[in-house]
Design a protein around this motif. Structure first.
Motif, PDB file in Angstrom:
ATOM      1  N   LEU A 124       0.826  -1.205   0.000  1.00 18.35           N
ATOM      2  CA  LEU A 124       0.000   0.000   0.000  1.00 18.35           C
ATOM      3  C   LEU A 124       0.866   1.262   0.000  1.00 18.35           C
ATOM      4  CD1 LEU A 124      -2.948   0.984   0.147  1.00 18.35           C
ATOM      5  CD2 LEU A 124      -2.693   1.007   2.628  1.00 18.35           C
ATOM      6  N   ALA A 125       1.923   1.251   0.809  1.00 14.30           N
ATOM      7  CA  ALA A 125       2.817   2.408   0.871  1.00 14.30           C
ATOM      8  C   ALA A 125       3.522   2.640  -0.466  1.00 14.30           C
ATOM      9  CB  ALA A 125       3.842   2.226   1.979  1.00 14.30           C
ATOM     10  N   ILE A 126       3.964   1.559  -1.107  1.00 10.55           N
ATOM     11  CA  ILE A 126       4.635   1.693  -2.408  1.00 10.55           C
ATOM     12  C   ILE A 126       3.640   2.124  -3.480  1.00 10.55           C
ATOM     13  CG2 ILE A 126       5.768   0.377  -4.255  1.00 10.55           C
ATOM     14  CD1 ILE A 126       7.661   0.964  -2.025  1.00 10.55           C
ATOM     15  N   ALA A 127       2.454   1.530  -3.471  1.00  5.33           N
ATOM     16  CA  ALA A 127       1.458   1.835  -4.502  1.00  5.33           C
ATOM     17  C   ALA A 127       0.988   3.282  -4.443  1.00  5.33           C
ATOM     18  CB  ALA A 127       0.266   0.893  -4.369  1.00  5.33           C
ATOM     19  N   LEU A 128       0.874   3.840  -3.240  1.00  7.09           N
ATOM     20  CA  LEU A 128       0.406   5.217  -3.106  1.00  7.09           C
ATOM     21  C   LEU A 128       1.532   6.238  -3.228  1.00  7.09           C
ATOM     22  CD1 LEU A 128      -2.213   4.763  -0.266  1.00  7.09           C
ATOM     23  CD2 LEU A 128      -2.594   4.910  -2.726  1.00  7.09           C
ATOM     24  N   GLY A 129       2.758   5.781  -3.368  1.00  8.82           N
ATOM     25  CA  GLY A 129       3.875   6.695  -3.558  1.00  8.82           C
ATOM     26  C   GLY A 129       4.483   7.232  -2.274  1.00  8.82           C
ATOM     27  N   GLU A 130       3.774   7.121  -1.162  1.00  8.66           N
ATOM     28  CA  GLU A 130       4.303   7.620   0.115  1.00  8.66           C
ATOM     29  C   GLU A 130       5.509   6.810   0.573  1.00  8.66           C
ATOM     30  OE1 GLU A 130       3.417  10.234   1.978  1.00  8.66           O
ATOM     31  OE2 GLU A 130       1.841  10.851   0.612  1.00  8.66           O
ATOM     32  N   GLY A 131       5.496   5.520   0.265  1.00 11.66           N
ATOM     33  CA  GLY A 131       6.621   4.675   0.639  1.00 11.66           C
ATOM     34  C   GLY A 131       7.883   5.040  -0.110  1.00 11.66           C
ATOM     35  N   GLN A 132       7.737   5.346  -1.373  1.00 13.10           N
ATOM     36  CA  GLN A 132       8.898   5.695  -2.187  1.00 13.10           C
ATOM     37  C   GLN A 132       9.500   7.024  -1.759  1.00 13.10           C
ATOM     38  OE1 GLN A 132       7.376   5.545  -6.171  1.00 13.10           O
ATOM     39  NE2 GLN A 132       7.264   3.318  -6.170  1.00 13.10           N
ATOM     40  N   SER A 133       8.656   7.968  -1.360  1.00 10.85           N
ATOM     41  CA  SER A 133       9.190   9.269  -0.954  1.00 10.85           C
ATOM     42  C   SER A 133       9.854   9.211   0.419  1.00 10.85           C
ATOM     43  CB  SER A 133       8.066  10.313  -0.937  1.00 10.85           C
ATOM     44  OG  SER A 133       7.104   9.987   0.054  1.00 10.85           O
TER      45      SER A 133
END
Length: 187
Positions: free
Chosen positions: A64-73
Motif C-alpha cells: 500500500l505504501a509503495i502503490a500510493l507513492g508515500e513509501g517511495q518518498s
C-alpha cells in the motif's frame, strides 16, 4: 517468539507447539493430540490463520505504501535497499517493536497512520484466532491417553517444537527481508 510482539510469547509458543504436535503426530503415524485434545483440520485452520496474519499485514502495508507513492518518498535509499527499509519498518511495527532502519523516514502522517494500523492488526487479530482455537478445544471432550498417543514432553519433543518455531519465523519473515539484500547483491 515470532511472530508476535511484546507479551505474546506464551500464546506464540502454544501455536508453535500445536504445529509441532500436528507434524510430529503425522510423521510417526499417530493421531495428533495435545493435552488429551485431538488436533485436526478445524484446529489447524486457526493455527494457520494465526501464522498468516503477520506476513499478510507486513506485505499488505508495504504494498500500500509503495502503490500510493508515500513509501517511495520516505525511502532514504533507492532500489532494493529502500524496499528492505520499508518492509523492515512494517515488520517491526507488526511485531510491536516500532523501530526502523536508518534512512527510512517514517515520521510522516501517512506512515504514522499505516504503522499504527499495522501494529493494531499484528497485535489483536492473532488473538482472535487464538481465542477461537481455545474455544474449539474447550468444546472437545478429553480423550484417553493410549500407547498410540504422541507424548508432548522430552528432548525429542522440545527439538520438534523449537524447529517448528524457527521454521514459522523463517518462513514468515526471511523471504521478505532477504529480498532486498539479494537483489542488491545481484545488481
Amino acid at each position: 517468539m515470532a511472530p508476535g510482539g511484546t507479551g505474546s510469547g506464551l500464546y506464540g509458543l502454544i501455536m508453535a507447539v500445536m504445529i509441532a504436535v500436528f507434524v510430529g503426530g503425522l510423521m510417526v503415524g499417530r493421531t495428533p493430540e495435545y493435552l488429551r485434545k485431538r488436533i485436526g483440520f478445524p484446529e489447524m485452520r486457526y493455527v494457520v490463520l494465526y501464522a498468516l496474519v503477520a506476513p499478510t499485514a507486513v506485505l499488505g502495508c508495504a504494498a500500500l505504501a509503495i502503490a500510493l507513492g508515500e513509501g517511495q518518498s520516505s525511502m532514504g535509499n533507492p532500489g532494493p535497499h529502500g524496499l528492505t527499509e520499508l518492509v523492515y519498518a512494517y515488520t517491526s511495527n507488526v511485531n510491536s517493536n516500532g523501530s526502523a532502519m536508518a534512512g527510512f523516514n517514517g515520521a510522516t502522517e501517512f506512515h504514522n497512520m499505516l504503522v499504527t494500523a499495522a501494529m493494531l492488526i499484528g497485535r489483536y487479530v492473532p488473538m482472535v484466532f487464538l481465542l477461537a482455537l481455545a474455544g474449539r478445544l474447550a468444546r472437545q471432550q478429553p480423550g484417553v491417553v493410549t500407547v498410540g498417543t504422541l507424548q508432548a514432553r522430552g528432548v525429542n519433543f522440545v527439538a520438534l517444537a523449537t524447529g517448528a518455531a524457527l521454521m514459522l519465523a523463517l518462513l514468515n519473515f526471511l523471504s521478505a527481508l532477504s529480498l532486498g539484500p539479494l537483489a542488491e547483491g545481484l545488481l
